[in-house]
Write an enzyme that holds these catalytic residues in place. Structure first.
Site, PDB file in Angstrom:
ATOM      1  N   ASP A 102       2.072  -1.536  -4.541  1.00 33.10           N
ATOM      2  CA  ASP A 102       0.800  -0.789  -4.725  1.00 33.10           C
ATOM      3  C   ASP A 102       0.222  -1.434  -5.988  1.00 33.10           C
ATOM      4  O   ASP A 102       1.036  -1.727  -6.969  1.00 33.10           O
ATOM      5  CB  ASP A 102       0.729   0.640  -4.645  1.00 33.10           C
ATOM      6  CG  ASP A 102      -0.495   1.083  -4.284  1.00 33.10           C
ATOM      7  OD1 ASP A 102      -0.869   1.448  -3.223  1.00 33.10           O
ATOM      8  OD2 ASP A 102      -1.487   1.352  -5.290  1.00 33.10           O
ATOM      9  N   GLY A 130       1.343   3.994   4.103  1.00 34.73           N
ATOM     10  CA  GLY A 130       2.441   3.143   3.681  1.00 34.73           C
ATOM     11  C   GLY A 130       3.729   3.833   3.262  1.00 34.73           C
ATOM     12  O   GLY A 130       4.929   3.670   3.577  1.00 34.73           O
ATOM     13  N   SER A 164      -4.217  -1.892   8.379  1.00 30.97           N
ATOM     14  CA  SER A 164      -5.756  -1.573   7.646  1.00 30.97           C
ATOM     15  C   SER A 164      -6.773  -2.117   8.593  1.00 30.97           C
ATOM     16  O   SER A 164      -6.828  -2.888   9.312  1.00 30.97           O
ATOM     17  CB  SER A 164      -5.943  -2.721   6.418  1.00 30.97           C
ATOM     18  OG  SER A 164      -4.651  -2.529   5.460  1.00 30.97           O
ATOM     19  N   ASN A 165      -7.706  -1.109   8.436  1.00 30.08           N
ATOM     20  CA  ASN A 165      -8.925  -1.215   9.184  1.00 30.08           C
ATOM     21  C   ASN A 165     -10.245  -1.882   8.704  1.00 30.08           C
ATOM     22  O   ASN A 165     -10.181  -2.064   7.521  1.00 30.08           O
ATOM     23  CB  ASN A 165      -9.483   0.029   9.581  1.00 30.08           C
ATOM     24  CG  ASN A 165      -8.784   0.989  10.507  1.00 30.08           C
ATOM     25  OD1 ASN A 165      -8.393   0.437  11.660  1.00 30.08           O
ATOM     26  ND2 ASN A 165      -8.309   2.179  10.567  1.00 30.08           N
ATOM     27  N   GLY A 209       0.963  -1.276  -0.162  1.00 30.86           N
ATOM     28  CA  GLY A 209      -0.060  -0.044  -0.274  1.00 30.86           C
ATOM     29  C   GLY A 209       0.950   1.414   0.015  1.00 30.86           C
ATOM     30  O   GLY A 209       1.644   1.442   1.035  1.00 30.86           O
ATOM     31  N   HIS A 235      -9.646  -1.637  18.200  1.00 33.69           N
ATOM     32  CA  HIS A 235      -9.225  -0.462  17.452  1.00 33.69           C
ATOM     33  C   HIS A 235     -10.267   0.282  17.193  1.00 33.69           C
ATOM     34  O   HIS A 235     -11.011   0.021  15.964  1.00 33.69           O
ATOM     35  CB  HIS A 235      -8.131  -0.388  16.418  1.00 33.69           C
ATOM     36  CG  HIS A 235      -7.640   0.993  15.866  1.00 33.69           C
ATOM     37  ND1 HIS A 235      -7.185   1.908  16.713  1.00 33.69           N
ATOM     38  CD2 HIS A 235      -7.620   1.305  14.687  1.00 33.69           C
ATOM     39  CE1 HIS A 235      -6.819   2.918  16.098  1.00 33.69           C
ATOM     40  NE2 HIS A 235      -7.054   2.577  14.807  1.00 33.69           N
ATOM     41  N   ARG A 262      -2.249   8.567  20.946  1.00 32.69           N
ATOM     42  CA  ARG A 262      -3.092   9.739  21.078  1.00 32.69           C
ATOM     43  C   ARG A 262      -3.422  10.078  22.431  1.00 32.69           C
ATOM     44  O   ARG A 262      -3.467  11.251  22.903  1.00 32.69           O
ATOM     45  CB  ARG A 262      -4.461   9.134  20.451  1.00 32.69           C
ATOM     46  CG  ARG A 262      -4.173   9.416  18.957  1.00 32.69           C
ATOM     47  CD  ARG A 262      -5.426   8.786  17.956  1.00 32.69           C
ATOM     48  NE  ARG A 262      -5.149   8.923  16.655  1.00 32.69           N
ATOM     49  CZ  ARG A 262      -5.844   8.106  15.716  1.00 32.69           C
ATOM     50  NH1 ARG A 262      -6.367   7.172  16.000  1.00 32.69           N
ATOM     51  NH2 ARG A 262      -5.615   8.545  14.369  1.00 32.69           N
TER      52      ARG A 262
END
Length: 310
Positions: free
Chosen positions: A32, A12, A118-119, A7, A174, A150
């Site tokens: 990619d 990435g 990745s989500n 990616g 997450h 965070r």
């Protein structure tokens, strides 16, 4: 050491550059599906070497064969969230992408460590484990490091102190169900509860849970990438240098915290072999319940993908 980044988007590409600048590998390959993008970005990175002071070879490709014999593979491929889109909205589409990516990279590398970005993160880590067949300790999700960063940054901002002095853990999935563990949060050893009211702590906890959405809402057409990339590289550095850092990562729990066979964020010792130990720290009753509820959400999402995974 060879590290492949799948990616060439913002996460990435940023991660690849940080890996090169830290000289964590002799070779970094950026892959990619869009022709020209990984090649152009990789060449640009490589040409920065003389002034950024690194000798790492950086190359770009559209061919998974160029990932051959990678020691670590960082997976950032997938669709990014848009405003109003939850991580769960991405579930089916990104699961299909991650299934294909994992199948491809495993054709050319025998026993790599896979790091998932990745989500939806926890579920995609599960997908990569199921498809790759790798030992569970070698398939790791980057979530807790980012969420903890965070949390630490928001606390430092509120107290006007160095971020380096904030120690904390964010566990669980997450997403909205993540669990910032106040019990283990301190500033240079001073419990956070002695420096901040419960109301302010709770407000920061809520802001942490919505940290990704806050950035998405600002950017409008993208999602966070500097902090996710930095978090992934912190994990990679601990693995490459065998530093055995204690970091919150997504890993397969085997009874820890009363959670069985679910990929969920927990404190782990991260070294050359991947996850070398899961630390089952003591949690309050409320924190343990929240962690188990978070894991339950991840587990249900994983079950929803079982048909896709066969």
């Amino acid at each position: 050491m060879k590290i492949t980044v799948i990616g060439a988007g913002n996460v990435g590409a940023t991660a690849a550059l940080r890996i090169a600048e830290k000289q964590l590998a002799r070779e970094v390959v950026l892959i990619d599906i869009v022709e020209g993008i990984p090649q152009g970005k990789a060449l640009d990175m490589y040409e920065s070497g003389p002034v950024a002071l690194f000798d790492t070879r950086v190359s770009g490709s559209n061919d998974y064969r160029d990932s051959a014999d990678s020691d670590i593979i960082l997976i950032t491929a997938g669709l990014a969230r848009k405003p109003g889109m939850s991580r769960e909205d991405l579930l089916q589409k990104n699961a299909t992408i991650i299934k294909e990516v994992t199948s491809q990279v495993m054709q050319y590398s025998k026993n790599p460590i896979l790091i998932m970005v990745s989500n939806p993160l926890d579920v995609m880590t599960y997908v990569a484990r199921q498809v790759s067949g790798l030992p569970e300790e070698r398939v790791i999700g980057m979530a807790g490091v980012l969420d903890t960063a965070r949390f630490r940054s928001f606390i430092a901002e509120e107290l006007q102190v160095s971020m380096q002095d904030i120690n904390a853990f964010v566990l669980g999935g997450h997403g909205d169900s993540m669990v910032p563990v106040v019990k283990y949060t301190n500033v240079a050893g001073i419990p956070i509860t002695e420096l901040m009211s419960i109301e302010k702590i709770n407000a920061i906890v809520e802001r942490t849970k919505n940290g990704g959405i806050e950035i998405v809402n600002h950017l409008k057409t993208g999602s966070a990438f500097y902090a996710p990339a930095a978090s992934a590289v912190e994990m990679i550095e601990s693995i490459v240098k065998d530093r055995k850092r204690i970091l919150p990562c997504t890993t397969c729990l085997k009874g820890q915290f009363g959670i069985q066979n679910v990929f969920c964020g927990a404190p782990v010792k991260l070294g050359r072999k991947g996850v070398e130990q899961i630390l089952e720290i003591n949690l309050s009753a409320d924190e343990l319940k929240a962690l188990q509820q978070s894991a339950s959400i991840v587990e249900q999402n994983c079950r929803n993908l079982d048909a896709l995974l066969g």
